[in-house]
Scaffold this motif. Sequence first.
Motif, PDB file in Angstrom:
ATOM      1  N   ALA A 128       0.828  -1.205   0.000  1.00 45.99           N
ATOM      2  CA  ALA A 128       0.000   0.000   0.000  1.00 45.99           C
ATOM      3  C   ALA A 128       0.864   1.257   0.000  1.00 45.99           C
ATOM      4  N   ALA A 129       1.961   1.218   0.735  1.00 46.06           N
ATOM      5  CA  ALA A 129       2.864   2.380   0.763  1.00 46.06           C
ATOM      6  C   ALA A 129       3.471   2.632  -0.606  1.00 46.06           C
ATOM      7  N   GLU A 130       3.596   1.592  -1.398  1.00 46.25           N
ATOM      8  CA  GLU A 130       4.181   1.729  -2.737  1.00 46.25           C
ATOM      9  C   GLU A 130       3.130   2.090  -3.785  1.00 46.25           C
ATOM     10  N   ARG A 131       1.872   1.645  -3.576  1.00 48.18           N
ATOM     11  CA  ARG A 131       0.888   1.701  -4.655  1.00 48.18           C
ATOM     12  C   ARG A 131      -0.340   2.560  -4.381  1.00 48.18           C
ATOM     13  N   ALA A 169      -5.722  -3.250   2.236  1.00 50.99           N
ATOM     14  CA  ALA A 169      -5.669  -4.418   1.351  1.00 50.99           C
ATOM     15  C   ALA A 169      -6.051  -4.047  -0.073  1.00 50.99           C
ATOM     16  N   ILE A 170      -7.042  -3.179  -0.228  1.00 47.64           N
ATOM     17  CA  ILE A 170      -7.439  -2.731  -1.561  1.00 47.64           C
ATOM     18  C   ILE A 170      -6.319  -1.922  -2.206  1.00 47.64           C
ATOM     19  N   SER A 171      -5.710  -1.048  -1.411  1.00 45.74           N
ATOM     20  CA  SER A 171      -4.641  -0.187  -1.922  1.00 45.74           C
ATOM     21  C   SER A 171      -3.394  -0.979  -2.291  1.00 45.74           C
ATOM     22  N   ALA A 172      -3.229  -2.170  -1.695  1.00 42.23           N
ATOM     23  CA  ALA A 172      -2.078  -3.010  -2.022  1.00 42.23           C
ATOM     24  C   ALA A 172      -2.146  -3.522  -3.454  1.00 42.23           C
ATOM     25  N   ALA A 218       3.364   8.632   3.867  1.00 42.70           N
ATOM     26  CA  ALA A 218       4.712   9.100   3.510  1.00 42.70           C
ATOM     27  C   ALA A 218       5.323   8.275   2.391  1.00 42.70           C
ATOM     28  N   ARG A 219       4.581   7.271   1.916  1.00 32.52           N
ATOM     29  CA  ARG A 219       5.059   6.368   0.860  1.00 32.52           C
ATOM     30  C   ARG A 219       6.375   5.716   1.271  1.00 32.52           C
ATOM     31  N   ALA A 224       6.128   1.393   6.880  1.00 30.67           N
ATOM     32  CA  ALA A 224       4.785   0.814   6.919  1.00 30.67           C
ATOM     33  C   ALA A 224       4.847  -0.628   7.414  1.00 30.67           C
ATOM     34  N   PHE A 225       5.830  -1.365   6.927  1.00 29.19           N
ATOM     35  CA  PHE A 225       6.004  -2.748   7.372  1.00 29.19           C
ATOM     36  C   PHE A 225       6.253  -2.797   8.877  1.00 29.19           C
TER      37      PHE A 225
END
Length: 250
Positions: A128-131, A169-172, A218-219, A224-225
Motif C-alpha cells: 500500500a505504501a508503494e501503490r 488491502a485494496i490499496s495493495a 509518507a510512501r 509501513a512494514f
Amino acid sequence: MPAYPDDDPMNLRLELEVVPQGTAVGEVVKQLIGLLTAGELTPGSRLPPERLLAEQLGVGRSAVREALAALEILGIVSVRPGSGTYLRDNTSELLPTTLSWGMMLNAARTRELIEVRSGLEMHAATFAAERAGDDDIAKMRGFVEVMRDSIDDIDTFLQADIRFHLQIAISADNVVLRDLLQSTRSLLRLWVERGLSERDQAEAAYREHLAVFEAIEARDPAAAFTAMRDHMATAGHRLESASAAPQTPR
C-alpha cells in the motif's frame, strides 16, 4: 424456494452433546458443522431456535449466537431476522472449505491463524505504501479520524478499524492478498470484538493505526512494514487473550 413456514425445527432430533466448560463457542461450531454436514438435514432446513440449541448443548445463548454468526460468515447457514436460521442450499459445495477451516474459533489454532494474518497485513501495508493513490490515502485518513473520535464508542471504532485494514488491502492492489486477508479477518472477527473492549485498548489501537497510516501516507514501505508489525504484535496478543478466556454462559 422451500416452503419454510411448513418446516418445524422443533421436531428435529439432534444428536448433540453437552459442551465442556470453557470451550463453548468453538465446540458449538464443531458440533453444528458435524450436524449440518451429516446429511440428516436437507438444504433449506430451518435449525431449532437458539434457546433449544443452548439447552441441548448446555451453553449460554450468546455462545450459540456467536457460533451461528461464524457459520453464516462461512456461508453454511443463512440467518433471517424474525424467521430463523436455515441451512444454505449450496452447503455441499462449501463443505471442503468448511473442513479446511475446521480450526475456526478453536483457541489451540487461533495463534496460528493470527500469525498468518499478521504476515499478510505486513505485506499489504508494504504494498500500500508503494501503490496507494491519493484517493486511497484520503479514505484511510477518514477511517483513522473516525477511530480517533470514537474512542468511547467501541462499535463505531471497530467498524472504522475493519474498514481501515480493508482499504489497505485494496490499496495493495493484489486481489489474492486481499481475499486471503478477508478470509482470515472473518474467521477472527469474534475474537477481535472481544479483544477490544476497554478505552485504554482503543487508545493504544488508535495510536498503532495512526503510525501505520502515517507511514503509508509518507510512501515509506519499510516504515509501513514496521508499523504494521508492531500493531500486529499487540493486536495478536489481545486476540490470543480473548480466545483463551473461558466463556461464561449467560
